[in-house]
Motif scaffolding. Structure first.
Motif, short mmCIF file in Angstrom:
data_model
loop_
_atom_site.label_atom_id
_atom_site.label_comp_id
_atom_site.label_asym_id
_atom_site.label_seq_id
_atom_site.Cartn_x
_atom_site.Cartn_y
_atom_site.Cartn_z
N GLU A 141 -22.48 32.80 22.49
CA GLU A 141 -21.92 34.13 22.31
C GLU A 141 -22.96 35.21 22.13
N ARG A 142 -24.12 34.88 21.60
CA ARG A 142 -25.15 35.87 21.31
C ARG A 142 -26.51 35.29 21.66
N PRO A 143 -27.53 36.13 21.84
CA PRO A 143 -28.86 35.61 22.13
C PRO A 143 -29.35 34.67 21.03
N VAL A 144 -30.03 33.63 21.43
CA VAL A 144 -30.72 32.73 20.51
C VAL A 144 -32.20 32.97 20.72
N ILE A 145 -32.83 33.62 19.76
CA ILE A 145 -34.23 34.00 19.91
C ILE A 145 -35.13 32.77 19.88
N MET A 146 -34.81 31.82 19.03
CA MET A 146 -35.56 30.57 18.95
C MET A 146 -34.59 29.43 18.64
N ASP A 147 -34.49 28.47 19.55
CA ASP A 147 -33.85 27.20 19.25
C ASP A 147 -34.97 26.17 19.16
N ALA A 148 -35.44 25.93 17.93
CA ALA A 148 -36.55 25.01 17.70
C ALA A 148 -36.06 23.64 17.27
N SER A 149 -34.78 23.36 17.53
CA SER A 149 -34.26 22.03 17.24
C SER A 149 -34.65 21.02 18.32
N VAL A 150 -35.31 21.52 19.38
CA VAL A 150 -35.72 20.66 20.49
C VAL A 150 -36.95 19.86 20.11
N GLY A 209 -25.48 40.99 17.55
CA GLY A 209 -26.70 40.46 16.96
C GLY A 209 -27.22 39.23 17.68
N HIS A 210 -27.98 38.41 16.97
CA HIS A 210 -28.68 37.28 17.58
C HIS A 210 -28.79 36.15 16.56
N ALA A 211 -29.31 35.00 17.00
CA ALA A 211 -29.38 33.82 16.14
C ALA A 211 -30.72 33.12 16.30
N VAL A 212 -31.05 32.27 15.31
CA VAL A 212 -32.20 31.36 15.39
C VAL A 212 -31.74 30.00 14.90
#
Length: 381
Positions: free
Chosen positions: A170-179, A74-77
Protein backbone atom coordinates in the motif's frame (compact mmCIF):
# COMPACT_ATOMS: atom_id res chain seq x y z
CA UNK A 1 26.70 27.10 -37.44
CA UNK A 2 30.12 26.25 -35.99
CA UNK A 3 29.97 28.92 -33.29
CA UNK A 4 27.20 29.70 -30.81
CA UNK A 5 27.09 32.49 -28.22
CA UNK A 6 25.32 32.15 -24.85
CA UNK A 7 25.35 33.70 -21.40
CA UNK A 8 25.52 30.38 -19.53
CA UNK A 9 26.10 26.82 -20.68
CA UNK A 10 25.22 23.91 -18.36
CA UNK A 11 26.96 20.69 -19.37
CA UNK A 12 25.09 17.60 -18.15
CA UNK A 13 21.33 17.18 -18.22
CA UNK A 14 20.96 14.96 -15.17
CA UNK A 15 19.18 15.96 -11.97
CA UNK A 16 21.52 18.79 -10.92
CA UNK A 17 21.98 20.27 -14.38
CA UNK A 18 18.30 19.97 -15.25
CA UNK A 19 17.07 21.56 -12.03
CA UNK A 20 19.60 24.39 -12.38
CA UNK A 21 18.37 25.07 -15.92
CA UNK A 22 14.71 25.00 -14.84
CA UNK A 23 15.36 27.41 -11.98
CA UNK A 24 17.25 29.83 -14.21
CA UNK A 25 14.62 29.79 -16.95
CA UNK A 26 11.92 30.56 -14.38
CA UNK A 27 13.78 33.19 -12.36
CA UNK A 28 16.13 34.73 -14.93
CA UNK A 29 14.38 34.33 -18.29
CA UNK A 30 16.54 37.02 -19.84
CA UNK A 31 19.63 34.79 -19.74
CA UNK A 32 20.69 33.12 -22.95
CA UNK A 33 20.94 29.61 -21.52
CA UNK A 34 21.91 26.30 -23.10
CA UNK A 35 21.71 22.87 -21.42
CA UNK A 36 23.87 20.23 -23.12
CA UNK A 37 23.16 16.51 -22.63
CA UNK A 38 25.11 13.74 -24.37
CA UNK A 39 22.25 11.23 -24.14
CA UNK A 40 19.05 11.01 -26.15
CA UNK A 41 17.02 12.54 -23.30
CA UNK A 42 17.80 14.60 -20.21
CA UNK A 43 17.70 12.62 -16.98
CA UNK A 44 18.97 9.29 -18.26
CA UNK A 45 17.36 6.21 -16.71
CA UNK A 46 16.62 7.01 -13.07
CA UNK A 47 14.00 7.37 -10.37
CA UNK A 48 14.54 10.17 -7.85
CA UNK A 49 12.44 10.07 -4.70
CA UNK A 50 12.11 12.44 -1.78
CA UNK A 51 10.25 12.93 1.47
CA UNK A 52 8.01 15.97 1.85
CA UNK A 53 10.40 17.56 4.35
CA UNK A 54 13.38 17.33 1.98
CA UNK A 55 12.29 20.35 -0.05
CA UNK A 56 11.08 23.57 1.59
CA UNK A 57 7.41 24.36 0.82
CA UNK A 58 8.37 27.58 -0.97
CA UNK A 59 10.71 25.61 -3.24
CA UNK A 60 8.35 22.81 -4.24
CA UNK A 61 7.36 24.60 -7.45
CA UNK A 62 10.67 23.49 -8.94
CA UNK A 63 10.00 19.74 -8.57
CA UNK A 64 6.23 19.35 -8.26
CA UNK A 65 5.54 19.38 -12.05
CA UNK A 66 7.78 16.30 -12.44
CA UNK A 67 6.32 14.12 -9.68
CA UNK A 68 5.09 10.86 -11.19
CA UNK A 69 3.61 9.52 -7.96
CA UNK A 70 2.90 10.84 -4.47
CA UNK A 71 2.05 8.71 -1.44
CA UNK A 72 0.24 10.82 1.13
CA UNK A 73 -0.16 7.82 3.46
CA UNK A 74 3.56 7.80 4.25
CA UNK A 75 6.08 4.98 4.04
CA UNK A 76 7.40 1.95 5.94
CA UNK A 77 10.62 0.18 6.96
CA UNK A 78 11.11 -3.50 7.81
CA UNK A 79 13.97 -5.07 9.79
CA UNK A 80 14.37 -8.44 11.52
CA UNK A 81 12.01 -8.27 14.50
CA UNK A 82 11.02 -4.65 13.84
CA UNK A 83 8.65 -2.90 11.44
CA UNK A 84 7.53 0.71 11.46
CA UNK A 85 5.16 2.94 9.49
CA UNK A 86 6.07 6.62 9.25
CA UNK A 87 3.59 9.32 8.30
CA UNK A 88 5.81 11.56 6.16
CA UNK A 89 4.50 11.63 2.56
CA UNK A 90 6.82 10.38 -0.16
CA UNK A 91 7.26 11.43 -3.79
CA UNK A 92 8.92 9.99 -6.89
CA UNK A 93 10.16 11.62 -10.08
CA UNK A 94 10.87 9.32 -13.02
CA UNK A 95 13.27 10.01 -15.84
CA UNK A 96 10.28 10.17 -18.18
CA UNK A 97 8.45 12.91 -16.24
CA UNK A 98 11.78 14.71 -15.77
CA UNK A 99 12.63 14.60 -19.49
CA UNK A 100 9.15 15.70 -20.58
CA UNK A 101 9.17 18.72 -18.25
CA UNK A 102 12.73 19.76 -19.10
CA UNK A 103 12.03 19.49 -22.84
CA UNK A 104 8.78 21.45 -22.58
CA UNK A 105 10.27 24.20 -20.41
CA UNK A 106 13.61 24.66 -22.14
CA UNK A 107 12.59 24.19 -25.77
CA UNK A 108 15.51 25.12 -28.03
CA UNK A 109 17.64 25.88 -24.97
CA UNK A 110 18.19 22.11 -24.69
CA UNK A 111 20.82 20.39 -26.87
CA UNK A 112 20.73 16.57 -26.73
CA UNK A 113 22.97 13.94 -28.27
CA UNK A 114 25.97 16.25 -28.01
CA UNK A 115 29.38 14.92 -26.96
CA UNK A 116 31.62 17.42 -25.23
CA UNK A 117 35.30 17.33 -26.17
CA UNK A 118 36.68 20.10 -23.93
CA UNK A 119 35.52 22.63 -21.34
CA UNK A 120 37.06 26.00 -20.63
CA UNK A 121 35.78 28.82 -18.38
CA UNK A 122 34.23 30.61 -21.36
CA UNK A 123 33.56 27.96 -24.00
CA UNK A 124 32.58 24.37 -24.73
CA UNK A 125 33.96 22.48 -27.70
CA UNK A 126 31.80 19.66 -29.02
CA UNK A 127 33.03 16.49 -30.70
CA UNK A 128 31.49 17.65 -34.01
CA UNK A 129 33.66 20.78 -33.96
CA UNK A 130 31.07 23.30 -32.82
CA UNK A 131 32.26 25.83 -30.25
CA UNK A 132 29.83 27.38 -27.79
CA UNK A 133 31.05 30.62 -26.24
CA UNK A 134 29.55 31.80 -22.96
CA UNK A 135 30.10 34.15 -20.08
CA UNK A 136 30.14 31.11 -17.75
CA UNK A 137 30.19 27.32 -17.97
CA UNK A 138 28.68 25.00 -15.34
CA UNK A 139 29.95 21.41 -15.30
CA UNK A 140 27.24 19.00 -14.06
CA UNK A 141 28.45 15.78 -15.68
CA UNK A 142 28.32 13.46 -12.68
CA UNK A 143 31.15 12.32 -10.41
CA UNK A 144 34.60 13.85 -10.58
CA UNK A 145 37.81 12.15 -9.47
CA UNK A 146 36.49 9.72 -6.86
CA UNK A 147 40.04 8.55 -6.11
CA UNK A 148 40.31 11.76 -4.04
CA UNK A 149 37.55 10.46 -1.74
CA UNK A 150 37.27 7.51 0.60
CA UNK A 151 34.07 5.74 -0.32
CA UNK A 152 31.84 2.86 0.41
CA UNK A 153 29.22 2.20 -2.20
CA UNK A 154 25.46 2.06 -2.48
CA UNK A 155 24.71 -0.09 -5.51
CA UNK A 156 21.42 -1.37 -6.84
CA UNK A 157 19.39 -2.98 -9.58
CA UNK A 158 15.73 -2.08 -9.91
CA UNK A 159 12.89 -3.67 -11.89
CA UNK A 160 9.44 -2.28 -12.56
CA UNK A 161 7.16 -5.32 -12.25
CA UNK A 162 3.68 -5.74 -13.66
CA UNK A 163 1.77 -8.22 -11.50
CA UNK A 164 -1.07 -10.41 -12.73
CA UNK A 165 -2.95 -9.85 -9.45
CA UNK A 166 -2.81 -7.02 -6.89
CA UNK A 167 0.56 -7.06 -5.11
CA UNK A 168 -0.87 -5.83 -1.79
CA UNK A 169 1.78 -3.20 -1.03
CA UNK A 170 0.00 0.00 0.00
CA UNK A 171 2.86 2.42 0.65
CA UNK A 172 6.56 2.71 -0.23
CA UNK A 173 8.91 0.49 1.74
CA UNK A 174 12.14 2.44 2.05
CA UNK A 175 14.07 -0.52 3.45
CA UNK A 176 13.00 -4.14 3.70
CA UNK A 177 16.05 -5.56 5.46
CA UNK A 178 14.35 -8.81 6.42
CA UNK A 179 16.03 -10.35 3.35
CA UNK A 180 19.21 -12.45 3.48
CA UNK A 181 22.28 -10.26 3.92
CA UNK A 182 24.92 -10.34 1.17
CA UNK A 183 27.83 -8.08 0.21
CA UNK A 184 27.40 -5.66 3.11
CA UNK A 185 24.04 -4.24 4.16
CA UNK A 186 21.30 -5.46 1.82
CA UNK A 187 17.70 -4.27 1.63
CA UNK A 188 14.86 -4.21 -0.88
CA UNK A 189 13.17 -0.90 -1.77
CA UNK A 190 9.54 -0.95 -2.94
CA UNK A 191 7.51 1.69 -4.76
CA UNK A 192 3.91 0.63 -5.49
CA UNK A 193 2.88 2.63 -8.57
CA UNK A 194 -0.64 1.17 -8.45
CA UNK A 195 -2.37 -2.08 -7.46
CA UNK A 196 -0.66 -4.13 -10.19
CA UNK A 197 2.60 -2.26 -10.84
CA UNK A 198 5.47 -2.04 -8.37
CA UNK A 199 9.11 -0.99 -8.57
CA UNK A 200 11.44 -3.40 -6.73
CA UNK A 201 15.06 -2.41 -6.12
CA UNK A 202 17.72 -4.67 -4.59
CA UNK A 203 20.21 -2.37 -2.81
CA UNK A 204 23.55 -2.88 -1.04
CA UNK A 205 25.81 -0.77 1.17
CA UNK A 206 29.00 -2.47 0.04
CA UNK A 207 32.76 -2.10 0.37
CA UNK A 208 33.23 -2.36 -3.41
CA UNK A 209 31.50 -0.83 -6.45
CA UNK A 210 31.37 -4.19 -8.23
CA UNK A 211 27.82 -4.95 -9.32
CA UNK A 212 26.74 -8.36 -10.66
CA UNK A 213 23.52 -7.44 -12.42
CA UNK A 214 22.56 -11.00 -13.26
CA UNK A 215 22.73 -12.09 -9.62
CA UNK A 216 20.66 -9.10 -8.49
CA UNK A 217 18.11 -9.77 -11.24
CA UNK A 218 17.75 -13.29 -9.90
CA UNK A 219 17.35 -12.06 -6.31
CA UNK A 220 14.59 -9.67 -7.34
CA UNK A 221 12.80 -12.50 -9.14
CA UNK A 222 13.16 -14.67 -6.03
CA UNK A 223 11.83 -11.86 -3.81
CA UNK A 224 8.77 -11.45 -6.05
CA UNK A 225 8.17 -15.20 -6.08
CA UNK A 226 8.40 -15.34 -2.28
CA UNK A 227 5.72 -12.64 -2.12
CA UNK A 228 3.50 -14.74 -4.38
CA UNK A 229 3.62 -12.25 -7.25
CA UNK A 230 3.13 -13.56 -10.79
CA UNK A 231 5.10 -10.66 -12.27
CA UNK A 232 6.75 -9.56 -15.48
CA UNK A 233 9.59 -7.03 -15.60
CA UNK A 234 8.75 -4.07 -17.85
CA UNK A 235 11.66 -1.77 -16.98
CA UNK A 236 15.14 -2.12 -15.48
CA UNK A 237 17.74 0.26 -14.10
CA UNK A 238 20.96 -0.03 -12.12
CA UNK A 239 23.44 2.28 -10.45
CA UNK A 240 26.41 2.68 -8.15
CA UNK A 241 26.57 5.70 -5.81
CA UNK A 242 29.48 6.75 -3.59
CA UNK A 243 28.93 6.77 0.16
CA UNK A 244 31.69 9.17 1.15
CA UNK A 245 33.34 8.77 4.54
CA UNK A 246 36.51 10.77 4.01
CA UNK A 247 38.85 12.23 1.47
CA UNK A 248 40.38 15.47 0.30
CA UNK A 249 38.00 18.07 -1.08
CA UNK A 250 40.86 20.10 -2.52
CA UNK A 251 41.96 17.09 -4.56
CA UNK A 252 38.40 16.36 -5.64
CA UNK A 253 37.94 19.97 -6.78
CA UNK A 254 41.36 21.61 -7.15
CA UNK A 255 41.38 25.34 -6.61
CA UNK A 256 43.18 25.58 -9.96
CA UNK A 257 40.15 24.18 -11.82
CA UNK A 258 38.69 27.24 -13.58
CA UNK A 259 35.25 25.79 -14.42
CA UNK A 260 32.18 26.05 -12.17
CA UNK A 261 30.62 22.78 -11.00
CA UNK A 262 27.24 21.45 -9.86
CA UNK A 263 25.75 18.26 -8.46
CA UNK A 264 27.83 15.20 -7.66
CA UNK A 265 30.73 16.72 -9.58
CA UNK A 266 30.78 19.45 -6.93
CA UNK A 267 30.34 16.97 -4.07
CA UNK A 268 26.80 18.19 -3.45
CA UNK A 269 25.04 15.15 -2.00
CA UNK A 270 24.34 13.66 1.42
CA UNK A 271 27.53 11.62 1.91
CA UNK A 272 25.99 8.93 4.13
CA UNK A 273 23.17 8.10 1.70
CA UNK A 274 24.36 9.35 -1.70
CA UNK A 275 21.03 11.22 -1.75
CA UNK A 276 21.29 14.33 -3.96
CA UNK A 277 17.84 15.79 -4.67
CA UNK A 278 17.58 18.15 -1.66
CA UNK A 279 21.03 19.58 -2.40
CA UNK A 280 20.26 19.85 -6.10
CA UNK A 281 17.15 21.92 -5.35
CA UNK A 282 18.98 24.18 -2.88
CA UNK A 283 21.88 24.69 -5.28
CA UNK A 284 19.63 25.46 -8.26
CA UNK A 285 17.78 28.20 -6.40
CA UNK A 286 21.02 29.58 -4.96
CA UNK A 287 22.53 29.63 -8.46
CA UNK A 288 19.61 31.64 -9.83
CA UNK A 289 20.60 34.50 -7.48
CA UNK A 290 24.30 34.56 -8.43
CA UNK A 291 26.06 36.81 -10.94
CA UNK A 292 27.76 34.95 -13.77
CA UNK A 293 31.01 36.80 -13.16
CA UNK A 294 33.10 34.81 -10.70
CA UNK A 295 30.85 31.74 -10.89
CA UNK A 296 33.71 29.18 -10.62
CA UNK A 297 34.92 30.63 -7.31
CA UNK A 298 31.38 31.08 -6.01
CA UNK A 299 30.29 27.51 -6.76
CA UNK A 300 33.50 26.10 -5.27
CA UNK A 301 32.97 28.13 -2.08
CA UNK A 302 29.37 26.85 -1.90
CA UNK A 303 30.56 23.25 -2.28
CA UNK A 304 33.45 23.72 0.15
CA UNK A 305 31.01 24.96 2.82
CA UNK A 306 28.79 21.94 2.13
CA UNK A 307 31.79 19.62 2.58
CA UNK A 308 32.58 21.16 5.97
CA UNK A 309 28.97 21.01 7.13
CA UNK A 310 28.67 17.33 6.18
CA UNK A 311 31.64 16.15 8.24
CA UNK A 312 29.25 14.52 10.73
CA UNK A 313 27.67 12.34 8.03
CA UNK A 314 31.11 11.29 6.78
CA UNK A 315 31.96 10.25 10.34
CA UNK A 316 28.85 8.06 10.45
CA UNK A 317 29.82 6.52 7.14
CA UNK A 318 33.28 5.81 8.47
CA UNK A 319 31.76 3.97 11.42
CA UNK A 320 29.38 2.04 9.15
CA UNK A 321 32.11 0.79 6.83
CA UNK A 322 34.97 0.63 9.30
CA UNK A 323 33.46 -0.60 12.57
CA UNK A 324 30.41 -2.67 11.67
CA UNK A 325 30.70 -6.21 10.36
CA UNK A 326 29.20 -6.25 6.83
CA UNK A 327 26.47 -8.73 7.75
CA UNK A 328 25.61 -6.72 10.89
CA UNK A 329 25.33 -3.27 9.27
CA UNK A 330 21.55 -3.57 9.17
CA UNK A 331 21.53 -3.12 12.96
CA UNK A 332 22.73 0.48 12.56
CA UNK A 333 19.77 1.35 10.33
CA UNK A 334 17.31 -0.60 12.47
CA UNK A 335 18.34 1.39 15.54
CA UNK A 336 18.22 4.65 13.57
CA UNK A 337 14.66 3.97 12.41
CA UNK A 338 13.56 3.62 16.02
CA UNK A 339 14.27 7.34 16.60
CA UNK A 340 11.86 10.27 16.33
CA UNK A 341 10.35 10.72 12.84
CA UNK A 342 11.34 14.41 12.67
CA UNK A 343 14.97 13.47 13.40
CA UNK A 344 14.86 10.87 10.61
CA UNK A 345 13.42 13.45 8.22
CA UNK A 346 16.11 16.03 8.98
CA UNK A 347 18.80 13.38 8.51
CA UNK A 348 17.68 12.55 4.96
CA UNK A 349 17.45 16.24 4.11
CA UNK A 350 21.02 16.71 5.37
CA UNK A 351 19.84 19.18 8.00
CA UNK A 352 20.40 17.34 11.29
CA UNK A 353 20.48 19.62 14.32
CA UNK A 354 23.14 19.37 17.02
CA UNK A 355 20.58 17.63 19.25
CA UNK A 356 19.86 15.16 16.42
CA UNK A 357 23.54 14.37 16.04
CA UNK A 358 23.97 13.70 19.73
CA UNK A 359 20.83 11.56 19.86
CA UNK A 360 21.99 9.38 16.95
CA UNK A 361 25.22 8.63 18.81
CA UNK A 362 23.69 8.20 22.28
CA UNK A 363 22.38 5.00 23.81
CA UNK A 364 23.44 1.43 23.26
CA UNK A 365 25.70 1.46 20.20
CA UNK A 366 24.88 -0.87 17.28
CA UNK A 367 28.63 -1.44 16.73
CA UNK A 368 31.30 -2.34 19.32
CA UNK A 369 32.68 0.77 21.03
CA UNK A 370 36.27 -0.40 20.70
CA UNK A 371 35.92 -0.97 16.95
CA UNK A 372 34.17 2.37 16.49
CA UNK A 373 36.89 4.27 18.35
CA UNK A 374 39.62 2.45 16.46
CA UNK A 375 37.94 3.35 13.17
CA UNK A 376 37.54 7.03 14.07
CA UNK A 377 41.02 7.48 15.52
CA UNK A 378 43.04 5.62 12.92
CA UNK A 379 44.38 7.97 10.24
CA UNK A 380 43.48 7.10 6.65
CA UNK A 381 45.93 5.01 4.66
Amino acid sequence: MNSIDCDLVIVGGGLAGGLAALALVALRPELRLLLIEHGAEPGGNHIWSFFDGDVAPQDRWLVDPMIAHRWTQGHAVIFPGFQRDLATPYNSITSVTFAVHVRKTLGDRLLIGADVRTLAPDRVTLADGRIIHAQAILDARGPGDLSALRCGWQKFVGHALRCAAPHGVERPVIMDASVDQHDGYRFVYLLPWDDHNIFVEDTYYSDTPNLDGVVLDERIAAYAAAKGWDAQSVHREEGVLPVVHGGDFDRYWPVSDPVARAGVRAGLFQPMTGYSLPDAVRFALWLARQPLDGLPAATRAFARAHWRQDGYYRMLGKMLFGAARPDERWRIFSRFYGLHPALIQRFYAGQSTMADRLRILCGKPPVPIRDAMRTLLNPPA
